[in-house]
Design a protein around this motif. Structure first.
Motif, PDB file in Angstrom:
ATOM      1  N   CYS A 139      -6.163   7.776   1.179  1.00 38.05           N
ATOM      2  CA  CYS A 139      -5.398   7.261   2.015  1.00 38.05           C
ATOM      3  C   CYS A 139      -4.398   7.964   2.147  1.00 38.05           C
ATOM      4  O   CYS A 139      -3.644   7.886   1.185  1.00 38.05           O
ATOM      5  CB  CYS A 139      -5.507   5.328   1.362  1.00 38.05           C
TER       6      CYS A 139
ATOM      7  N   PHE B 240      -3.108  -2.257  -3.193  1.00 38.91           N
ATOM      8  CA  PHE B 240      -4.071  -2.767  -2.395  1.00 38.91           C
ATOM      9  C   PHE B 240      -4.895  -2.093  -1.843  1.00 38.91           C
ATOM     10  O   PHE B 240      -6.629  -1.718  -1.559  1.00 38.91           O
ATOM     11  CB  PHE B 240      -3.192  -3.532  -1.211  1.00 38.91           C
TER      12      PHE B 240
ATOM     13  N   ASN C 245      -8.254  -1.427  -4.115  1.00 39.75           N
ATOM     14  CA  ASN C 245      -8.943  -2.010  -4.215  1.00 39.75           C
ATOM     15  C   ASN C 245      -9.520  -2.543  -2.564  1.00 39.75           C
ATOM     16  O   ASN C 245     -10.589  -3.204  -2.793  1.00 39.75           O
ATOM     17  CB  ASN C 245      -8.659  -3.691  -4.685  1.00 39.75           C
ATOM     18  N   HIS C 246      -9.472  -2.088  -1.896  1.00 41.90           N
ATOM     19  CA  HIS C 246     -10.480  -2.725  -0.238  1.00 41.90           C
ATOM     20  C   HIS C 246     -10.722  -0.580   0.102  1.00 41.90           C
ATOM     21  O   HIS C 246     -10.347  -0.919   0.467  1.00 41.90           O
ATOM     22  CB  HIS C 246      -9.191  -2.864   0.800  1.00 41.90           C
ATOM     23  N   ASP C 247     -12.006  -1.561   0.193  1.00 46.22           N
ATOM     24  CA  ASP C 247     -12.680  -0.083  -0.219  1.00 46.22           C
ATOM     25  C   ASP C 247     -13.423  -0.153   1.582  1.00 46.22           C
ATOM     26  O   ASP C 247     -13.961   1.030   1.426  1.00 46.22           O
ATOM     27  CB  ASP C 247     -14.519  -0.054  -0.896  1.00 46.22           C
ATOM     28  N   THR C 248     -12.728  -0.697   2.273  1.00 44.33           N
ATOM     29  CA  THR C 248     -13.034  -0.600   3.691  1.00 44.33           C
ATOM     30  C   THR C 248     -11.505   0.147   4.447  1.00 44.33           C
ATOM     31  O   THR C 248     -11.714   0.599   5.350  1.00 44.33           O
ATOM     32  CB  THR C 248     -12.820  -1.452   4.654  1.00 44.33           C
ATOM     33  N   CYS C 249     -11.094   0.316   3.316  1.00 43.35           N
ATOM     34  CA  CYS C 249      -9.453   1.135   4.164  1.00 43.35           C
ATOM     35  C   CYS C 249      -9.420   2.457   3.678  1.00 43.35           C
ATOM     36  O   CYS C 249      -9.574   3.543   2.485  1.00 43.35           O
ATOM     37  CB  CYS C 249      -8.274   0.532   3.574  1.00 43.35           C
TER      38      CYS C 249
ATOM     39  N   ALA D 122      -5.398  -4.500   8.026  1.00 42.30           N
ATOM     40  CA  ALA D 122      -6.332  -4.136   7.432  1.00 42.30           C
ATOM     41  C   ALA D 122      -6.269  -5.638   6.256  1.00 42.30           C
ATOM     42  O   ALA D 122      -7.105  -6.111   5.738  1.00 42.30           O
ATOM     43  CB  ALA D 122      -6.046  -3.503   6.032  1.00 42.30           C
TER      44      ALA D 122
ATOM     45  N   PHE E 240      -3.185  -6.899   4.607  1.00 42.46           N
ATOM     46  CA  PHE E 240      -2.063  -6.367   3.530  1.00 42.46           C
ATOM     47  C   PHE E 240      -0.936  -7.280   4.354  1.00 42.46           C
ATOM     48  O   PHE E 240      -0.304  -7.563   5.157  1.00 42.46           O
ATOM     49  CB  PHE E 240      -1.788  -5.191   3.733  1.00 42.46           C
TER      50      PHE E 240
END
Length: 304
Positions: free
Chosen positions: A164, A215, A218-222, A285, A287
């Motif tokens: 990211c 964020f 912790n958000h494994d789709t990002c 996403a 946020f």
């Protein structure tokens, strides 16, 4: 999680440490470990360099915020080299160690800056196509720095590691960044717009920047590029009026561009040029910004 953090002693970095330290095990990379330990605490691990490391198998995440401040000194050739090498070399080494790992970190968050978009009066987001690499020699310095910085970070991406890249705007806070440097003049009623005042100022409250980093951890789709800016960018003129209003001071004295060019040289473009940057991918996403509007963000910071 065990998290490796670079740039932890900086304006943003030390706040990220405070946000993560109660729930994660932190290893902090610092050129001055003893001094950084005094500031951030003895409960963390500290390293002076990565020279003896062959991989990052021990880490679940990397947060890479290190870099020579871009606006602290006039851009001499020597200073430009420091700015570039402090970003490119460390990021390239972290990417290399990630690639050499059998069980690499699951997420690699790396800083960049909205200067990559250049000077534009149009609203832009992550979908904007940037100039090709072969054109980079003719690009303004901030774009050249950011393009390579992002390229070497993204090279760490794999099926096991999501990268990211956060393109950070003007961070609002009192322990660092531009705002403390602006306050003395504005408190005296001597503040005002810079040059035309039309240039974009894409800003973000310090707490929102820290929150979006956690964020993304912790958000494994990002993965990919994210603009780290509030959803309501303003012009330099609007920013000046909002800051003056928050301080109950007039903000009408302009700073001519030619004076800044004389004082700062090439670095003046950081003030006379700008961008209107939208955080589209962060919003998509899920946020949520705590401080999306400038007037409330300034009030929160200055009234504490």
């Amino acid at each position: 999680m065990k998290i490796l953090i670079t740039g932890a002693s900086g304006f943003v970095g030390h706040q990220v440490v405070r946000a993560l330290e109660n729930h994660h095990e932190l290893c902090i990379l610092s050129r001055h470990p003893a001094k950084t330990r005094e500031r951030l605490g003895t409960q963390h691990q500290y390293r002076a360099n990565l020279d003896d490391m062959t991989n990052l198998d021990d880490f679940d995440a990397v947060v890479n915020l290190a870099g020579e401040p871009i606006a602290n000194k006039r851009w001499s050739d020597v200073q430009k080299e420091r700015i570039c090498n402090s970003r490119w070399e460390l990021t390239a080494r972290l990417s290399e160690l990630t690639q050499l790992s059998q069980t690499p970190p699951s997420v690699f968050i790396s800083a960049s800056a909205i200067g990559i978009y250049g000077d534009t009066e149009q609203a832009v987001d992550e979908s904007l196509s940037l100039p090709q690499k072969q054109m980079s020699d003719s690009l303004p310095f901030p774009q050249t720095v950011c393009q390579k910085w992002e390229d070497v970070a993204l090279s760490a991406s794999s099926e096991q590691t999501r990268v990211c890249v956060i393109r950070i705007g003007l961070v609002l806070g009192l322990s660092g960044g531009a705002l403390p440097k602006m306050l003395p003049a504005f408190k005296l009623g001597l503040g005002g717009p810079i040059a035309s005042g039309k240039q974009g100022m894409s800003w973000i409250h310090q707490q929102d920047l820290v929150d979006l980093i956690t964020f993304l951890i912790n958000h494994d789709t990002c993965s990919g590029i994210f603009n780290a800016t509030a959803p309501h960018p303003v012009s330099n003129l609007e920013f000046s009026k909002a800051l003056g209003a928050t301080l109950s001071r007039p903000a009408i004295l302009p700073m001519p561009g030619f004076i800044l060019n004389t004082l700062l040289g090439e670095m003046a473009q950081l003030l006379t040029e700008g961008q209107y940057v939208m955080p589209t991918r962060l919003l998509d996403a899920g946020f949520s910004f705590k401080h999306p509007q400038l007037s409330y963000a300034l009030a929160d910071i200055l009234e504490r």
